[in-house]
Design a protein around this motif. Structure first.
Motif, PDB file in Angstrom:
ATOM      1  N   SER A  73       0.831  -1.201   0.000  1.00 47.43           N
ATOM      2  CA  SER A  73       0.000   0.000   0.000  1.00 47.43           C
ATOM      3  C   SER A  73       0.868   1.256   0.000  1.00 47.43           C
ATOM      4  N   ALA A  74       1.923   1.236   0.838  1.00 51.13           N
ATOM      5  CA  ALA A  74       2.835   2.385   0.907  1.00 51.13           C
ATOM      6  C   ALA A  74       3.563   2.568  -0.425  1.00 51.13           C
ATOM      7  N   ALA A  75       3.944   1.422  -1.028  1.00 50.11           N
ATOM      8  CA  ALA A  75       4.639   1.502  -2.330  1.00 50.11           C
ATOM      9  C   ALA A  75       3.718   2.096  -3.394  1.00 50.11           C
ATOM     10  N   LYS A  76       2.439   1.654  -3.382  1.00 49.93           N
ATOM     11  CA  LYS A  76       1.467   2.183  -4.344  1.00 49.93           C
ATOM     12  C   LYS A  76       1.242   3.683  -4.125  1.00 49.93           C
ATOM     13  N   LYS A  77       1.129   4.045  -2.821  1.00 48.73           N
ATOM     14  CA  LYS A  77       0.911   5.458  -2.488  1.00 48.73           C
ATOM     15  C   LYS A  77       2.092   6.311  -2.981  1.00 48.73           C
ATOM     16  N   ASP A  78       3.321   5.806  -2.732  1.00 50.21           N
ATOM     17  CA  ASP A  78       4.516   6.532  -3.179  1.00 50.21           C
ATOM     18  C   ASP A  78       4.527   6.665  -4.703  1.00 50.21           C
ATOM     19  N   LYS A  79       4.117   5.592  -5.372  1.00 42.26           N
ATOM     20  CA  LYS A  79       4.087   5.610  -6.834  1.00 42.26           C
ATOM     21  C   LYS A  79       3.103   6.677  -7.332  1.00 42.26           C
ATOM     22  N   ILE A  80       1.901   6.712  -6.710  1.00 45.87           N
ATOM     23  CA  ILE A  80       0.870   7.690  -7.101  1.00 45.87           C
ATOM     24  C   ILE A  80       1.367   9.110  -6.815  1.00 45.87           C
ATOM     25  N   LYS A 102     -11.540  11.102  -3.467  1.00 47.03           N
ATOM     26  CA  LYS A 102     -12.070  11.056  -2.089  1.00 47.03           C
ATOM     27  C   LYS A 102     -11.129  11.844  -1.206  1.00 47.03           C
ATOM     28  N   GLU A 103     -11.682  12.401  -0.133  1.00 42.65           N
ATOM     29  CA  GLU A 103     -10.901  13.319   0.717  1.00 42.65           C
ATOM     30  C   GLU A 103      -9.633  12.670   1.274  1.00 42.65           C
ATOM     31  N   LYS A 104      -9.725  11.422   1.746  1.00 41.62           N
ATOM     32  CA  LYS A 104      -8.574  10.756   2.347  1.00 41.62           C
ATOM     33  C   LYS A 104      -7.468  10.562   1.321  1.00 41.62           C
ATOM     34  N   GLU A 105      -7.850  10.086   0.131  1.00 38.13           N
ATOM     35  CA  GLU A 105      -6.862   9.868  -0.927  1.00 38.13           C
ATOM     36  C   GLU A 105      -6.218  11.189  -1.338  1.00 38.13           C
ATOM     37  N   ALA A 106      -7.032  12.208  -1.432  1.00 41.53           N
ATOM     38  CA  ALA A 106      -6.516  13.528  -1.817  1.00 41.53           C
ATOM     39  C   ALA A 106      -5.525  14.036  -0.778  1.00 41.53           C
ATOM     40  N   LEU A 107      -5.863  13.869   0.510  1.00 43.51           N
ATOM     41  CA  LEU A 107      -4.974  14.339   1.585  1.00 43.51           C
ATOM     42  C   LEU A 107      -3.676  13.518   1.607  1.00 43.51           C
ATOM     43  N   ASP A 108      -3.755  12.202   1.339  1.00 43.52           N
ATOM     44  CA  ASP A 108      -2.550  11.372   1.284  1.00 43.52           C
ATOM     45  C   ASP A 108      -1.588  11.888   0.212  1.00 43.52           C
ATOM     46  N   ILE A 109      -2.145  12.249  -0.962  1.00 42.18           N
ATOM     47  CA  ILE A 109      -1.299  12.761  -2.050  1.00 42.18           C
ATOM     48  C   ILE A 109      -0.723  14.125  -1.683  1.00 42.18           C
ATOM     49  N   LEU A 110      -1.571  15.019  -1.182  1.00 43.86           N
ATOM     50  CA  LEU A 110      -1.114  16.383  -0.845  1.00 43.86           C
ATOM     51  C   LEU A 110      -0.049  16.354   0.251  1.00 43.86           C
ATOM     52  N   ASN A 111      -0.204  15.457   1.248  1.00 44.00           N
ATOM     53  CA  ASN A 111       0.792  15.343   2.329  1.00 44.00           C
ATOM     54  C   ASN A 111       2.121  14.783   1.833  1.00 44.00           C
ATOM     55  N   GLY A 112       2.102  14.051   0.726  1.00 46.84           N
ATOM     56  CA  GLY A 112       3.329  13.464   0.175  1.00 46.84           C
ATOM     57  C   GLY A 112       4.112  14.424  -0.712  1.00 46.84           C
ATOM     58  N   LEU A 113       3.525  15.545  -1.059  1.00 49.81           N
ATOM     59  CA  LEU A 113       4.180  16.516  -1.948  1.00 49.81           C
ATOM     60  C   LEU A 113       5.091  17.460  -1.165  1.00 49.81           C
ATOM     61  N   SER A 114       6.016  18.062  -1.887  1.00 52.37           N
ATOM     62  CA  SER A 114       6.876  19.084  -1.259  1.00 52.37           C
ATOM     63  C   SER A 114       6.047  20.351  -1.042  1.00 52.37           C
ATOM     64  N   LYS A 115       6.530  21.248  -0.218  1.00 58.53           N
ATOM     65  CA  LYS A 115       5.794  22.496   0.082  1.00 58.53           C
ATOM     66  C   LYS A 115       5.578  23.321  -1.192  1.00 58.53           C
TER      67      LYS A 115
END
Length: 202
Positions: free
Chosen positions: A135-142, A162-175
């Motif tokens: 799951s973490a690998a998939k998230k990192d890939k996305i 979905k809000e959770k998926e969107a927040l996971d992506i936004l939290n993984g990005l640089s500032k």
């Protein structure tokens, strides 16, 4: 008169005056006692039976035979009682042994059950860890896909997720990337995601 003749005369006198009358008296007394109904032979036989040399010559009396038989019977009964007691003890020990074997089998069964349970738990943990890792690998890939995307396209897609998926992506990005994507959103959407990201950081 020579010495031998004197000794022979003394022996004859003793035989004549002491031993013969004594034997005669014993015979008369035995006849009188026998006539009176007293068993004279019994004490003589008992005494002779106790004397080592005479024991072989005197026949065994009925009473001594009975006493010997009774003694043998008592000894046999005692041995049989001891055997019975020992058999009883053996039965008790065998029952204890069977109980112990049963307890050992039960404990072995519990050990096998616990081992199986531990193996299943380990398998589940491994699967959970693998799933989490996947799951973490998939998230990192996305997240990497969104990092390489144009900020405008990324903003339009993230708002559709979905809000959770969107927040996971936004939290993984640089500032910097986060700021670029938020500027491409409507003010309401940008405010909503900013508020959620701030709450997650707390």
């Amino acid at each position: 008169m020579s010495g031998k003749e004197k000794e022979s005369g003394k022996f004859g006198s003793i035989l004549l005056f002491i031993i013969i009358p004594l034997i005669f008296l014993i015979i008369v007394a035995s006849i009188v006692l026998w006539a009176a109904g007293v068993d004279v032979m019994k004490p003589i036989q008992e005494t002779a039976a106790k004397t080592p040399v005479l024991k072989q010559l005197v026949p065994e009396t009925k009473e001594s035979k009975n006493a010997a038989e009774k003694q043998q019977e008592d000894r046999t009964a005692s041995l049989e009682k001891t055997i019975k007691e020992q058999k009883s003890e053996i039965n008790i020990l065998n029952k204890d042994l069977d109980t112990s074997k049963s307890e050992i089998d039960s404990l072995n069964q519990k050990i096998r059950s616990l081992k199986q349970e531990a193996e299943e738990q380990k398998k589940k943990t491994d699967e959970t860890a693998k799933t989490a890792s996947d799951s973490a690998a998939k998230k990192d890939k996305i997240i990497n896909i969104y990092k390489s995307m144009d900020s405008g396209k990324a903003a339009s897609i993230i708002t559709q997720l979905k809000e959770k998926e969107a927040l996971d992506i936004l939290n993984g990005l640089s500032k910097k990337q986060l700021a670029e994507i938020l500027t491409k959103m409507t003010p309401e959407q940008a405010a909503k995601y900013t508020e959620k990201i701030s709450a997650d950081e707390k």
